[in-house]
Design a protein around this motif. Structure first.
Motif, PDB file in Angstrom:
ATOM      1  N   PHE A 153       0.868  -1.164   0.000  1.00 54.38           N
ATOM      2  CA  PHE A 153       0.000   0.000   0.000  1.00 54.38           C
ATOM      3  C   PHE A 153       0.907   1.217   0.000  1.00 54.38           C
ATOM      4  O   PHE A 153       1.890   1.267   0.744  1.00 54.38           O
ATOM      5  CB  PHE A 153      -0.907   0.041   1.236  1.00 54.38           C
ATOM      6  CG  PHE A 153      -1.542   1.391   1.439  1.00 54.38           C
ATOM      7  CD1 PHE A 153      -2.607   1.790   0.659  1.00 54.38           C
ATOM      8  CD2 PHE A 153      -1.041   2.288   2.376  1.00 54.38           C
ATOM      9  CE1 PHE A 153      -3.174   3.057   0.809  1.00 54.38           C
ATOM     10  CE2 PHE A 153      -1.589   3.547   2.542  1.00 54.38           C
ATOM     11  CZ  PHE A 153      -2.670   3.923   1.760  1.00 54.38           C
ATOM     12  N   LEU A 154       0.580   2.212  -0.821  1.00 54.25           N
ATOM     13  CA  LEU A 154       1.364   3.435  -0.886  1.00 54.25           C
ATOM     14  C   LEU A 154       0.427   4.630  -0.777  1.00 54.25           C
ATOM     15  O   LEU A 154      -0.448   4.824  -1.623  1.00 54.25           O
ATOM     16  CB  LEU A 154       2.141   3.498  -2.206  1.00 54.25           C
ATOM     17  CG  LEU A 154       2.845   4.822  -2.547  1.00 54.25           C
ATOM     18  CD1 LEU A 154       3.835   5.216  -1.472  1.00 54.25           C
ATOM     19  CD2 LEU A 154       3.533   4.722  -3.906  1.00 54.25           C
ATOM     20  N   GLY A 155       0.586   5.416   0.291  1.00 57.19           N
ATOM     21  CA  GLY A 155      -0.254   6.598   0.454  1.00 57.19           C
ATOM     22  C   GLY A 155      -0.276   7.069   1.892  1.00 57.19           C
ATOM     23  O   GLY A 155       0.351   6.487   2.777  1.00 57.19           O
ATOM     24  N   ARG A 156      -1.017   8.144   2.131  1.00 55.58           N
ATOM     25  CA  ARG A 156      -1.143   8.683   3.478  1.00 55.58           C
ATOM     26  C   ARG A 156      -2.052   7.771   4.305  1.00 55.58           C
ATOM     27  O   ARG A 156      -3.060   7.253   3.798  1.00 55.58           O
ATOM     28  CB  ARG A 156      -1.727  10.100   3.437  1.00 55.58           C
ATOM     29  CG  ARG A 156      -0.902  11.086   2.636  1.00 55.58           C
ATOM     30  CD  ARG A 156      -1.512  12.474   2.671  1.00 55.58           C
ATOM     31  NE  ARG A 156      -2.908  12.486   2.274  1.00 55.58           N
ATOM     32  CZ  ARG A 156      -3.337  12.469   1.015  1.00 55.58           C
ATOM     33  NH1 ARG A 156      -2.470  12.405   0.027  1.00 55.58           N
ATOM     34  NH2 ARG A 156      -4.629  12.483   0.741  1.00 55.58           N
ATOM     35  N   LEU A 157      -1.698   7.596   5.550  1.00 56.46           N
ATOM     36  CA  LEU A 157      -2.502   6.752   6.439  1.00 56.46           C
ATOM     37  C   LEU A 157      -3.567   7.620   7.100  1.00 56.46           C
ATOM     38  O   LEU A 157      -3.553   7.880   8.302  1.00 56.46           O
ATOM     39  CB  LEU A 157      -1.597   6.080   7.482  1.00 56.46           C
ATOM     40  CG  LEU A 157      -0.405   5.297   6.905  1.00 56.46           C
ATOM     41  CD1 LEU A 157       0.383   4.627   8.016  1.00 56.46           C
ATOM     42  CD2 LEU A 157      -0.866   4.293   5.871  1.00 56.46           C
ATOM     43  N   THR A 158      -4.502   8.066   6.258  1.00 51.79           N
ATOM     44  CA  THR A 158      -5.566   8.969   6.683  1.00 51.79           C
ATOM     45  C   THR A 158      -6.916   8.380   6.291  1.00 51.79           C
ATOM     46  O   THR A 158      -6.992   7.394   5.558  1.00 51.79           O
ATOM     47  CB  THR A 158      -5.402  10.346   6.028  1.00 51.79           C
ATOM     48  OG1 THR A 158      -5.443  10.185   4.597  1.00 51.79           O
ATOM     49  CG2 THR A 158      -4.086  10.996   6.417  1.00 51.79           C
ATOM     50  N   ASP A 159      -7.977   9.020   6.761  1.00 46.73           N
ATOM     51  CA  ASP A 159      -9.324   8.493   6.558  1.00 46.73           C
ATOM     52  C   ASP A 159      -9.651   8.271   5.082  1.00 46.73           C
ATOM     53  O   ASP A 159     -10.318   7.295   4.731  1.00 46.73           O
ATOM     54  CB  ASP A 159     -10.343   9.452   7.182  1.00 46.73           C
ATOM     55  CG  ASP A 159     -11.769   8.940   7.063  1.00 46.73           C
ATOM     56  OD1 ASP A 159     -12.105   7.960   7.759  1.00 46.73           O
ATOM     57  OD2 ASP A 159     -12.540   9.507   6.271  1.00 46.73           O
ATOM     58  N   GLN A 160      -9.202   9.162   4.223  1.00 46.65           N
ATOM     59  CA  GLN A 160      -9.488   9.029   2.788  1.00 46.65           C
ATOM     60  C   GLN A 160      -9.041   7.672   2.250  1.00 46.65           C
ATOM     61  O   GLN A 160      -9.749   7.051   1.448  1.00 46.65           O
ATOM     62  CB  GLN A 160      -8.776  10.135   2.009  1.00 46.65           C
ATOM     63  CG  GLN A 160      -8.927   9.996   0.492  1.00 46.65           C
ATOM     64  CD  GLN A 160      -7.962  10.857  -0.293  1.00 46.65           C
ATOM     65  OE1 GLN A 160      -7.359  11.783   0.240  1.00 46.65           O
ATOM     66  NE2 GLN A 160      -7.787  10.548  -1.562  1.00 46.65           N
ATOM     67  N   LYS A 161      -7.885   7.205   2.680  1.00 46.26           N
ATOM     68  CA  LYS A 161      -7.314   5.964   2.151  1.00 46.26           C
ATOM     69  C   LYS A 161      -7.859   4.710   2.832  1.00 46.26           C
ATOM     70  O   LYS A 161      -7.554   3.600   2.410  1.00 46.26           O
ATOM     71  CB  LYS A 161      -5.793   6.004   2.301  1.00 46.26           C
ATOM     72  CG  LYS A 161      -5.129   7.190   1.624  1.00 46.26           C
ATOM     73  CD  LYS A 161      -5.270   7.145   0.115  1.00 46.26           C
ATOM     74  CE  LYS A 161      -4.518   8.291  -0.556  1.00 46.26           C
ATOM     75  NZ  LYS A 161      -4.603   8.242  -2.020  1.00 46.26           N
ATOM     76  N   ASN A 162      -8.641   4.891   3.917  1.00 50.54           N
ATOM     77  CA  ASN A 162      -9.255   3.769   4.636  1.00 50.54           C
ATOM     78  C   ASN A 162      -8.214   2.729   5.076  1.00 50.54           C
ATOM     79  O   ASN A 162      -8.332   1.533   4.742  1.00 50.54           O
ATOM     80  CB  ASN A 162     -10.328   3.106   3.761  1.00 50.54           C
ATOM     81  CG  ASN A 162     -11.378   2.383   4.582  1.00 50.54           C
ATOM     82  OD1 ASN A 162     -11.221   2.194   5.783  1.00 50.54           O
ATOM     83  ND2 ASN A 162     -12.439   1.951   3.927  1.00 50.54           N
ATOM     84  N   PRO A 163      -7.188   3.144   5.823  1.00 51.02           N
ATOM     85  CA  PRO A 163      -6.122   2.212   6.205  1.00 51.02           C
ATOM     86  C   PRO A 163      -6.585   1.063   7.082  1.00 51.02           C
ATOM     87  O   PRO A 163      -5.966   0.000   7.087  1.00 51.02           O
ATOM     88  CB  PRO A 163      -5.115   3.103   6.936  1.00 51.02           C
ATOM     89  CG  PRO A 163      -5.882   4.311   7.352  1.00 51.02           C
ATOM     90  CD  PRO A 163      -6.927   4.516   6.307  1.00 51.02           C
TER      91      PRO A 163
END
Length: 325
Positions: A153-163
């Motif tokens: 997984f590559l991205g911000r660990l924020t609500d948008q990305k649903n980590p």
């Protein structure tokens, strides 16, 4: 892409971005925070002919100095939930965007779902993100590490990305494939929640958090697939980078990803976690399927990532905005 056409500079709060811009030979104008005072200082020193304001907050700030005679365009990158209804954010953007010379959205949904769409639609165009492939070729060797993650997984660990959902899906894969390795590339406020899920599921030894990587390209290239579970997106740069390297994508059917992924051809789309898990396992275990999808990914990337067309359209937007002023 525009080095021979425009003198450009990148302005943002100071941080890790400084090194990334230096490596790309891009002029950097650091500020302490995104405020009117900081923006006024930069404008006074740099004296730009045009501001390209990326996303909502930058657009609102740019609008505050529009009376100084400096035109600006607004660039929307994600289809945020709080832009789909009447909120302070959607209202402020509407007021600010009316002063913009042009609005660029990276996906149709960014505009179609916007609450105040009728107010701004006449000055909006859709220009989907691309990546400048020469950048990837020039920077991939700057990372001397070897990763060999089975999926990432590559991205911000924020609500948008649903980590949290990323962690749940990844955990199911890892429990079925005890030898598999999952790489989490990025940082964010929901990292601890991901860690708790991995610990609860007993797979922490198979999960590797790299933090933010200035050059994630080698980690992408070495992976068997990339996982997305985003709540909303525009056209994710990381997905385009995966396509460039021929890495299949497994994702929930979200905004721009629906346009990038051809289901069962270049990757897999599903809103069912069990299907996402099965797709990842298939890509990890079946080399032939992975190879076939990889080839299709590269073919599609070469079709949609039209650098010349992107440059022509954006140059036209810039030129018209400056001329109009």
């Amino acid at each position: 892409m525009f080095k021979n056409d425009y003198q450009m500079a990148y302005c943002s709060p100071d941080g890790l971005i400084r090194q990334a811009l230096e490596d790309r030979d891009i002029t950097y104008l650091p500020i302490d925070s995104l405020t009117i005072k900081a923006l006024n200082r930069v404008i006074s020193e740099y004296q730009p002919d045009l501001i390209d304001a990326h996303d909502v907050r930058a657009t609102v700030l740019a609008a505050t100095i529009a009376d100084k005679g400096i035109p600006f365009i607004s660039h929307l990158h994600v289809n945020n939930d709080d832009m789909k209804k009447l909120t302070i954010k959607s209202f402020l953007y509407m007021i600010a965007a009316r002063k913009a010379k042009k609005i660029i959205a990276v996906s149709e949904s960014c505009i179609n779902d916007y609450f105040f769409k009728p107010v701004i639609k006449n000055k909006t165009i859709v220009l989907k993100n691309i990546i400048y492939s020469q950048r990837l070729n020039a920077l991939i060797d700057k990372d001397s590490q070897e990763y060999c993650f089975d999926f990432i997984f590559l991205g911000r660990l924020t609500d948008q990305k649903n980590p949290q959902r990323i962690a749940a899906v990844a955990s199911s894969v890892l429990k079925q494939l005890p030898y598999a390795r999952f790489g989490v590339i990025g940082e964010g406020e929901l990292k601890e929640e991901m860690l708790e899920i991995f610990e609860k599921e007993g797979v922490t030894k198979q999960v590797f958090f790299t933090g933010n990587l200035s050059y994630p390209y080698k980690a992408i290239k070495q992976a068997n697939c990339m996982l997305f579970c985003s709540r909303f997106e525009g056209t994710p740069i990381s997905a385009l980078e995966a396509m460039y390297f021929g890495v299949p994508i497994v994702s929930t059917p979200t905004d721009g990803l629906i346009e990038l992924i051809d289901n069962n051809i270049t990757g897999y789309l599903s809103d069912d976690d069990d299907c996402l898990v099965s797709a990842i396992i298939k890509l990890i275990e079946n080399k032939e399927i992975r190879k076939e999808m990889s080839e299709k990914q590269i073919e599609k990337f070469n079709r949609i990532n039209n650098e010349d067309n992107y440059k022509i359209i954006l140059s036209g937007v810039y030129a018209n905005a400056i001329k109009a002023e």
